[in-house]
Design an enzyme around this catalytic site. Sequence first.
Site, PDB file in Angstrom:
ATOM      1  N   HIS A  33       0.755  -1.245  -0.013  1.00 54.15           N
ATOM      2  CA  HIS A  33       0.083  -0.033  -0.051  1.00 54.15           C
ATOM      3  C   HIS A  33       0.572   1.148  -0.041  1.00 54.15           C
ATOM      4  O   HIS A  33       1.956   1.393   0.562  1.00 54.15           O
ATOM      5  CB  HIS A  33      -1.062   0.023   1.030  1.00 54.15           C
ATOM      6  CG  HIS A  33      -0.253  -0.007   2.419  1.00 54.15           C
ATOM      7  ND1 HIS A  33       0.246  -1.276   3.142  1.00 54.15           N
ATOM      8  CD2 HIS A  33       0.202   0.732   3.473  1.00 54.15           C
ATOM      9  CE1 HIS A  33       0.568  -1.336   4.101  1.00 54.15           C
ATOM     10  NE2 HIS A  33       0.589   0.049   4.531  1.00 54.15           N
ATOM     11  N   HIS A  69       0.849   5.117   1.204  1.00 54.09           N
ATOM     12  CA  HIS A  69       0.053   6.115   1.769  1.00 54.09           C
ATOM     13  C   HIS A  69       0.198   7.419   1.425  1.00 54.09           C
ATOM     14  O   HIS A  69       1.304   7.870   0.861  1.00 54.09           O
ATOM     15  CB  HIS A  69       0.725   6.399   3.247  1.00 54.09           C
ATOM     16  CG  HIS A  69       0.614   5.184   4.251  1.00 54.09           C
ATOM     17  ND1 HIS A  69      -0.390   5.182   5.207  1.00 54.09           N
ATOM     18  CD2 HIS A  69       1.343   3.988   4.356  1.00 54.09           C
ATOM     19  CE1 HIS A  69      -0.032   4.034   5.900  1.00 54.09           C
ATOM     20  NE2 HIS A  69       1.000   3.306   5.418  1.00 54.09           N
TER      21      HIS A  69
HETATM   22  P1  5GP Z   1       1.454   0.071   7.410  1.00 51.58           P
HETATM   23  O1  5GP Z   1       1.804   0.529   8.787  1.00 51.58           O
HETATM   24  O2  5GP Z   1       1.241  -1.024   7.490  1.00 51.58           O
HETATM   25  O3  5GP Z   1       2.225   1.026   6.372  1.00 51.58           O
HETATM   26  O4  5GP Z   1       0.028   0.957   7.569  1.00 51.58           O
HETATM   27  C1  5GP Z   1      -1.167   0.491   7.725  1.00 51.58           C
HETATM   28  C2  5GP Z   1      -2.398   1.357   7.711  1.00 51.58           C
HETATM   29  O5  5GP Z   1      -3.749   0.852   7.402  1.00 51.58           O
HETATM   30  C3  5GP Z   1      -2.471   2.279   8.955  1.00 51.58           C
HETATM   31  O6  5GP Z   1      -2.573   3.662   8.577  1.00 51.58           O
HETATM   32  C4  5GP Z   1      -4.035   1.877   9.352  1.00 51.58           C
HETATM   33  O7  5GP Z   1      -4.590   2.755   9.971  1.00 51.58           O
HETATM   34  C5  5GP Z   1      -4.646   1.330   8.074  1.00 51.58           C
HETATM   35  N1  5GP Z   1      -5.501   0.390   8.126  1.00 51.58           N
HETATM   36  C6  5GP Z   1      -5.638  -0.916   8.906  1.00 51.58           C
HETATM   37  N2  5GP Z   1      -6.526  -1.529   8.960  1.00 51.58           N
HETATM   38  C7  5GP Z   1      -7.514  -0.725   8.212  1.00 51.58           C
HETATM   39  C8  5GP Z   1      -8.736  -1.019   7.777  1.00 51.58           C
HETATM   40  O8  5GP Z   1      -9.556  -1.978   8.128  1.00 51.58           O
HETATM   41  N3  5GP Z   1      -9.339  -0.155   7.186  1.00 51.58           N
HETATM   42  C9  5GP Z   1      -8.792   1.129   6.644  1.00 51.58           C
HETATM   43  N4  5GP Z   1      -9.620   2.059   5.997  1.00 51.58           N
HETATM   44  N5  5GP Z   1      -7.516   1.375   6.833  1.00 51.58           N
HETATM   45  C10 5GP Z   1      -6.924   0.225   7.787  1.00 51.58           C
END
Ligand code: 5GP
Length: 141
Positions: free
Chosen positions: A102, A104
């Site tokens: 993903h 951001h």
């Molecule tokens: P990472 O730390 O893996 O780069 O970021 C994961 C992101 O996914 C976090 O910012 C978190 O808020 C978001 N996230 C996790 N679970 C969900 C979900 O079920 N729905 C949405 N819309 N965002 C999620």
Amino acid sequence: MSTSPNCPFCRIVTGQIPAAVVLATDDALAFLDIGPLADGHTLLVPKSHYPTLGDMPPDALQRLTGHLPALTGAIMSVTGASGFNLLQNNGSAAGQVVDHVHFHIIPRTEGDGLGFRWNAGSYAPGRADALCQAIQAALRH
Ligand code: 5GP
Ligand code: ZN
């Protein structure tokens, strides 16, 4: 399209859990992050499950990132942000919590206090040359 049953983003892709989807194409989805760092914080994901960037075929990555100019432009214009950070975490050491690639998109405004500067280091003599040559060699394999 390959999905993983316990992956939250695959569950969003398959409609098993809800999300505020702002863009859906044949192979990509963008939706608002559930824990926004700023208004309009959006995640752009491939519909297929790839744990990290290194697991993604280059052409699929190219198609995914091709959405960034229009998507970031729309987010900036709607939020009134004057900049944005693009963040892409790989591996738990880098803060990756959801093991589905993903990007951001974090809208930024002057003085929003979010910060982004990390503590920069410096190289000991010879270290940069050694690293540079090792990376060049790894790329040739
Ligand atoms: P990472 O730390 O893996 O780069 O970021 C994961 C992101 O996914 C976090 O910012 C978190 O808020 C978001 N996230 C996790 N679970 C969900 C979900 O079920 N729905 C949405 N819309 N965002 C999620
Ligand atoms: Zn997934």
